[in-house]
Write a protein that holds these residues in place. Structure first.
Motif, mmCIF file in Angstrom:
data_model
loop_
_atom_site.group_PDB
_atom_site.id
_atom_site.type_symbol
_atom_site.label_atom_id
_atom_site.label_comp_id
_atom_site.label_asym_id
_atom_site.label_seq_id
_atom_site.Cartn_x
_atom_site.Cartn_y
_atom_site.Cartn_z
ATOM 1 N N SER A 186 0.855 -1.220 -0.013
ATOM 2 C CA SER A 186 -0.073 0.024 -0.062
ATOM 3 C C SER A 186 0.844 1.232 0.068
ATOM 4 O O SER A 186 1.741 1.348 0.741
ATOM 5 N N LEU A 188 1.455 5.407 0.355
ATOM 6 C CA LEU A 188 1.071 6.470 1.021
ATOM 7 C C LEU A 188 2.229 7.570 1.260
ATOM 8 O O LEU A 188 2.296 7.873 2.411
ATOM 9 N N TYR A 215 -2.808 -0.250 -3.385
ATOM 10 C CA TYR A 215 -3.613 0.982 -2.704
ATOM 11 C C TYR A 215 -2.336 1.940 -3.172
ATOM 12 O O TYR A 215 -1.338 1.951 -3.029
ATOM 13 N N ALA A 234 -5.883 3.525 3.050
ATOM 14 C CA ALA A 234 -4.482 2.626 2.874
ATOM 15 C C ALA A 234 -4.503 1.414 3.022
ATOM 16 O O ALA A 234 -3.732 0.454 2.678
#
Length: 401
Positions: A186, A188, A215, A234
């Motif tokens: 993920s 971010l 993600y 996330a």
């Protein structure tokens, strides 16, 4: 380009103060920044700095400036340095750009026009790119503190890229986290161009190793202060690893939020965020960073070349130095040696051409990192290692392991 130089003579000295949003670091006014030692009988060269000194990335910018200040003070306390028969000392002028590229460009012009700075240090890629548009025409070197590879790909002949490029970390970081935690990633990171470029570099490498990106999101650290919704999204697809990064302080808050929401996987940390700095920010919750991989903290890699610096920095600041402080510190010594080799303090092309010679002439006890060269495109080369957090301990790992 002829630079204006100021001579420090007896009690007159160098008048230093705070003007608007400027911080002229030096003299008797310590309201902002740290004082610079004055050297009687030397001509003073102003070094410029434009970085985030307020806002979410203030800690990052202040760390970078602290390394410059420490090196300048050491050089000045030793009496300065000689170039072509004249003694010189350094002063530092800092301007806050709040991490905004347009402010960086304005600050750089102001530093050059008002303070005759032969070099302006900029510790973020957006500001560096904005300044590269005009620095050759306005005749000043950019001390570029960013690992963005495109900085040296611009062909700008008055740019020094100080840290190694991040693309060298992507493969080893990914391989370690895939093997330790699993294939689902993920993303971010910070929403700056630097963060977006890091993500773009990481995605094909992660997938090429058999991983899956589940993600893709970003964080705007200049605006976002509550990370609950961002991190919840996330974690929606139960990732094994989170890719995070930006300045250390807000990045650690994102990681802490992930742990509070039940994330038990690993963190692949962009090179801007530092494991030891995040550990300090988190305090008694430092176990948040367990399972992380990132760049090697200076305090975890002490050797003869940096032991005195690490100890002196801790004594002065009551904390260990990060790589921002270390690399900026080293760069001032390299700059002084390059000026000596070039025989000039105001011919920026001549100084830039002698940076490799300057690197080779840095005293051994000031060689904070195992640097190998200044390449033709202006990038510093270094031997690379990475750091991992295992069983609560930050461990240094060779990149080929």
């Amino acid at each position: 380009m002829k630079r204006m130089l100021f001579t420090v003579v007896g009690a007159i000295g160098l008048l230093v103060g705070c003007i608007g949003d400027d911080t002229i670091v030096g003299g008797d006014n310590e309201e902002q920044g740290e004082a610079i030692e004055k050297v009687v009988g030397t001509e003073v060269i102003n070094l410029g700095f434009s970085g985030p000194l307020s806002g979410a990335a203030a800690f990052y910018g202040q760390n970078a400036a602290s390394g410059l200040t420490m090196a300048i003070n050491e050089i000045n306390e030793a009496g300065g340095f000689e170039v072509d028969g004249q003694m010189y000392s350094f002063n530092l002028v800092t301007l806050d750009d709040q991490y905004l590229p347009n402010e960086t460009g304005a600050n750089a012009r102001r530093l050059v026009q008002e303070y005759d700075t032969p070099i302006v240090y900029v510790p973020h890629s957006g500001g560096i790119f904005a300044t590269q548009v005009f620095n050759e025409q306005e005749d000043f070197i950019i001390g570029a503190y960013s690992s963005e590879p495109d900085i040296t790909a611009q062909g700008n002949e008055l740019t020094l890229r100080i840290p190694p490029t991040y693309d060298k970390y992507v493969g080893p970081f990914s391989k370690y986290q895939l093997e330790r935690f699993g294939p689902k990633l993920s993303m971010l990171p910070t929403n700056t161009q630097y963060g977006l470029d890091w993500a773009e570099e990481l995605t094909p490498v992660w997938e090429g190793l058999g991983g899956e990106v589940v993600y893709e999101g970003t964080v705007d650290y200049s605006k976002d202060t509550d990370f609950f919704t961002l991190v919840t999204n996330a974690l929606r697809d139960d990732p094994d690893v989170m890719f995070v990064g930006g300045a250390s302080e807000p990045t650690s808050q994102v990681m802490q939020q992930a742990r509070e929401l039940g994330f038990e996987g690993g963190f692949l940390v962009m090179d801007q965020a530092k494991l030891d700095e995040m550990e300090l920010v988190l305090g008694d919750q430092a176990d948040v960073i367990e399972g992380s991989v990132g760049v090697t903290p200076l305090s975890a890699d002490v050797h003869d070349g940096n032991e005195a610096f690490v100890n002196d920095y801790f004594e002065e600041h009551d904390r260990n130095p990060g790589s921002e402080a270390g690399y900026h510190y080293l760069s001032v010594y390299m700059l002084a040696e390059a000026m000596k080799a070039a025989g000039t303090v105001d011919d920026t092309a001549g100084i830039r051409a002698n940076l490799n010679e300057g690197l080779n002439n840095i005293p051994e006890d000031k060689l904070i990192y195992p640097l190998t060269e200044v390449s033709d495109d202006g990038g510093l080369g270094t031997e690379l290692r990475m750091a991992v957090v295992e069983d609560g301990e930050i461990k240094v790992v060779e990149m080929n392991e």
